[in-house]
Design an enzyme around this catalytic site. Structure first.
Site, PDB file in Angstrom:
ATOM      1  N   SER A   9       0.687  -1.348   0.002  1.00 35.96           N
ATOM      2  CA  SER A   9       0.085  -0.038  -0.086  1.00 35.96           C
ATOM      3  C   SER A   9       0.815   1.082   0.006  1.00 35.96           C
ATOM      4  O   SER A   9       1.677   1.569   0.875  1.00 35.96           O
ATOM      5  CB  SER A   9      -0.783   0.007   1.255  1.00 35.96           C
ATOM      6  OG  SER A   9      -1.471   1.345   1.306  1.00 35.96           O
ATOM      7  N   HIS A  34      -0.847  -0.993  -4.407  1.00 36.24           N
ATOM      8  CA  HIS A  34      -2.266  -0.703  -3.820  1.00 36.24           C
ATOM      9  C   HIS A  34      -2.218   0.848  -3.779  1.00 36.24           C
ATOM     10  O   HIS A  34      -1.368   1.359  -2.845  1.00 36.24           O
ATOM     11  CB  HIS A  34      -2.325  -1.546  -2.622  1.00 36.24           C
ATOM     12  CG  HIS A  34      -3.618  -1.171  -2.258  1.00 36.24           C
ATOM     13  ND1 HIS A  34      -4.742  -2.120  -2.705  1.00 36.24           N
ATOM     14  CD2 HIS A  34      -4.310  -0.562  -1.208  1.00 36.24           C
ATOM     15  CE1 HIS A  34      -5.938  -1.548  -1.793  1.00 36.24           C
ATOM     16  NE2 HIS A  34      -5.716  -0.665  -0.872  1.00 36.24           N
ATOM     17  N   ASP A  36      -4.375   3.928  -2.394  1.00 36.13           N
ATOM     18  CA  ASP A  36      -5.519   4.213  -1.581  1.00 36.13           C
ATOM     19  C   ASP A  36      -5.980   5.826  -1.837  1.00 36.13           C
ATOM     20  O   ASP A  36      -5.302   6.505  -1.438  1.00 36.13           O
ATOM     21  CB  ASP A  36      -5.111   4.050  -0.047  1.00 36.13           C
ATOM     22  CG  ASP A  36      -4.934   2.654   0.114  1.00 36.13           C
ATOM     23  OD1 ASP A  36      -6.109   1.723   0.107  1.00 36.13           O
ATOM     24  OD2 ASP A  36      -3.694   2.232   0.698  1.00 36.13           O
ATOM     25  N   MET A  38      -8.618   8.588  -0.876  1.00 39.44           N
ATOM     26  CA  MET A  38      -9.266   9.056  -0.054  1.00 39.44           C
ATOM     27  C   MET A  38      -9.782  10.440  -0.140  1.00 39.44           C
ATOM     28  O   MET A  38      -9.054  11.296  -0.239  1.00 39.44           O
ATOM     29  CB  MET A  38      -8.733   8.826   1.351  1.00 39.44           C
ATOM     30  CG  MET A  38      -7.975   7.467   1.580  1.00 39.44           C
ATOM     31  SD  MET A  38      -7.169   7.400   3.403  1.00 39.44           S
ATOM     32  CE  MET A  38      -6.757   5.776   3.355  1.00 39.44           C
ATOM     33  N   HIS A  67      -8.016   1.883  -5.070  1.00 37.04           N
ATOM     34  CA  HIS A  67      -8.785   1.469  -4.061  1.00 37.04           C
ATOM     35  C   HIS A  67      -9.417   2.716  -3.788  1.00 37.04           C
ATOM     36  O   HIS A  67      -8.978   3.553  -3.022  1.00 37.04           O
ATOM     37  CB  HIS A  67      -8.221   0.979  -2.875  1.00 37.04           C
ATOM     38  CG  HIS A  67      -9.023   0.474  -1.859  1.00 37.04           C
ATOM     39  ND1 HIS A  67      -8.469   0.514  -0.340  1.00 37.04           N
ATOM     40  CD2 HIS A  67     -10.504   0.577  -1.641  1.00 37.04           C
ATOM     41  CE1 HIS A  67      -9.513   0.334   0.398  1.00 37.04           C
ATOM     42  NE2 HIS A  67     -10.927   0.423  -0.183  1.00 37.04           N
ATOM     43  N   MET A  69     -11.535   5.145  -1.965  1.00 39.76           N
ATOM     44  CA  MET A  69     -12.333   5.365  -0.848  1.00 39.76           C
ATOM     45  C   MET A  69     -13.220   6.699  -0.893  1.00 39.76           C
ATOM     46  O   MET A  69     -12.525   7.672  -0.156  1.00 39.76           O
ATOM     47  CB  MET A  69     -11.541   5.080   0.666  1.00 39.76           C
ATOM     48  CG  MET A  69     -11.243   3.705   0.734  1.00 39.76           C
ATOM     49  SD  MET A  69      -9.641   3.553   1.698  1.00 39.76           S
ATOM     50  CE  MET A  69      -8.575   3.636   0.701  1.00 39.76           C
ATOM     51  N   MET A 139     -12.132  -5.596   3.536  1.00 39.36           N
ATOM     52  CA  MET A 139     -11.335  -4.837   4.206  1.00 39.36           C
ATOM     53  C   MET A 139     -11.122  -5.416   5.909  1.00 39.36           C
ATOM     54  O   MET A 139     -12.250  -5.935   6.349  1.00 39.36           O
ATOM     55  CB  MET A 139     -11.959  -3.440   4.657  1.00 39.36           C
ATOM     56  CG  MET A 139     -11.971  -2.422   3.360  1.00 39.36           C
ATOM     57  SD  MET A 139     -10.413  -2.127   2.835  1.00 39.36           S
ATOM     58  CE  MET A 139      -9.368  -1.363   4.177  1.00 39.36           C
ATOM     59  N   ASP A 177      -6.977  -6.364   2.993  1.00 39.23           N
ATOM     60  CA  ASP A 177      -6.495  -4.969   3.322  1.00 39.23           C
ATOM     61  C   ASP A 177      -6.639  -4.407   4.612  1.00 39.23           C
ATOM     62  O   ASP A 177      -7.757  -4.346   5.073  1.00 39.23           O
ATOM     63  CB  ASP A 177      -7.145  -3.952   2.195  1.00 39.23           C
ATOM     64  CG  ASP A 177      -6.514  -2.617   2.260  1.00 39.23           C
ATOM     65  OD1 ASP A 177      -5.376  -2.477   2.930  1.00 39.23           O
ATOM     66  OD2 ASP A 177      -7.167  -1.680   1.523  1.00 39.23           O
TER      67      ASP A 177
HETATM   68  C1  DX5 Z   1      -6.798   1.743   4.745  1.00 37.72           C
HETATM   69  C2  DX5 Z   1      -5.980   1.282   3.415  1.00 37.72           C
HETATM   70  C3  DX5 Z   1      -5.079   0.461   3.549  1.00 37.72           C
HETATM   71  C4  DX5 Z   1      -3.984   0.718   4.285  1.00 37.72           C
HETATM   72  C5  DX5 Z   1      -2.992  -0.530   4.605  1.00 37.72           C
HETATM   73  O1  DX5 Z   1      -7.917   2.545   4.503  1.00 37.72           O
HETATM   74  O2  DX5 Z   1      -7.116   0.928   2.587  1.00 37.72           O
HETATM   75  O3  DX5 Z   1      -4.699  -0.148   2.066  1.00 37.72           O
HETATM   76  O4  DX5 Z   1      -3.222   1.667   3.795  1.00 37.72           O
HETATM   77  O5  DX5 Z   1      -2.127  -0.155   5.504  1.00 37.72           O
HETATM   78  P1  DX5 Z   1      -1.626  -1.319   6.657  1.00 37.72           P
HETATM   79  O6  DX5 Z   1      -1.239  -2.431   5.910  1.00 37.72           O
HETATM   80  O7  DX5 Z   1      -0.425  -0.402   7.309  1.00 37.72           O
HETATM   81  O8  DX5 Z   1      -2.927  -1.486   7.537  1.00 37.72           O
HETATM   82 ZN    ZN Z   2      -6.646  -0.013   0.608  1.00 40.35          ZN
END
Ligand code: DX5
Ligand code: ZN
Length: 218
Positions: A9, A34, A36, A38, A67, A69, A139, A177
């Site tokens: 990630s 990956h 993320d 947000m 991903h 969010m 998740m 994840d």
């Molecule tokens: C959380 C993200 C994850 C996160 C994972 O909202 O979707 O991808 O960055 O990080 P770790 O492995 O540190 O939990």
């Molecule tokens: Zn993620």
């Protein structure tokens, strides 16, 4: 047995040198990166958008796993596809009854698609869209931040999702994840996950190749 793939990630990377981080993580053996995304609305954190991904794209040939969010993800999928995402995953909780249409819209852009569910959403929520998916993402923390603790109650959901995937006889990846470490990665693989996201576990190590290898081989 499906091939195990490791998806660091990039949320845990150094954003000031993101291109280099993307290149180094790829050279260290990552199968997917990956990414993320947000929006400060669907989750209580803000990360980056399509421009960031687009400018990172030339640094890697690995699979870009976006991903999302974000609320109303259908408004942005085209921009993430243009930015170079190879797969775009969207949350059931953000889409609800628009999930199937959103997955179809992603595929129509020539990009792979996947549905994501939060730790407190039942696998049954995505039962009707499984046939549309190239990947299912479960998740194992509540989304928003890296470095949270794995929620072990998700393990039986992984088994349930793996059975659901098997029932389709399609080659659908099962991604997990949140909070994955060398201590719990075997349990999630045994439960049936084959795409392993790991942020803090990968980025806290100096030797990124060694930790990626270890996560794959445990
Ligand atoms: C959380 C993200 C994850 C996160 C994972 O909202 O979707 O991808 O960055 O990080 P770790 O492995 O540190 O939990
Ligand atoms: Zn993620």
């Amino acid at each position: 047995m499906k091939q195990i793939k490791i998806a660091p990630s990039m949320l845990s990377a150094d954003f000031a040198k993101f291109g280099e981080e993307v290149a180094l993580t790829t050279a260290s053996g990552a199968d997917l990166l990956h990414l993320d995304v947000m929006d400060g609305s669907f989750v209580k954190n803000i990360s980056f958008g399509p421009k960031f991904i687009k400018e990172a794209r030339p640094y890697s040939k690995a699979v870009f796993d976006a991903h999302l969010m974000i609320v109303n993800p259908w408004n942005y999928i085209e921009r993430f596809a243009e930015a170079g995402a190879d797969i775009i995953t969207v949350h059931y909780e953000a889409c609800k009854d628009r999930l199937k249409d959103t997955l179809k819209a992603i595929k129509s852009l020539g990009v792979k698609c996947g549905a994501v569910i939060n730790p407190d959403t039942d696998v049954s929520a995505i039962k009707d869209v499984i046939e549309e998916c190239d990947m299912l993402l479960l998740m194992s923390v509540f989304p928003g931040f890296g470095g949270q603790k794995f929620i072990p109650e998700v393990l039986p959901k992984i088994e349930e999702a793996a059975r659901l995937i098997e029932s389709t006889e399609k080659n659908i990846d099962l991604e997990i994840d949140g909070g994955i470490t060398l201590e719990n990665v075997k349990a999630v693989k045994d439960a049936g996950a084959n795409v392993i996201v790991a942020g803090s576990t990968v980025f806290k190590e100096k030797d990124r190749a060694a930790i990626i290898r270890a996560l794959r081989e445990v």
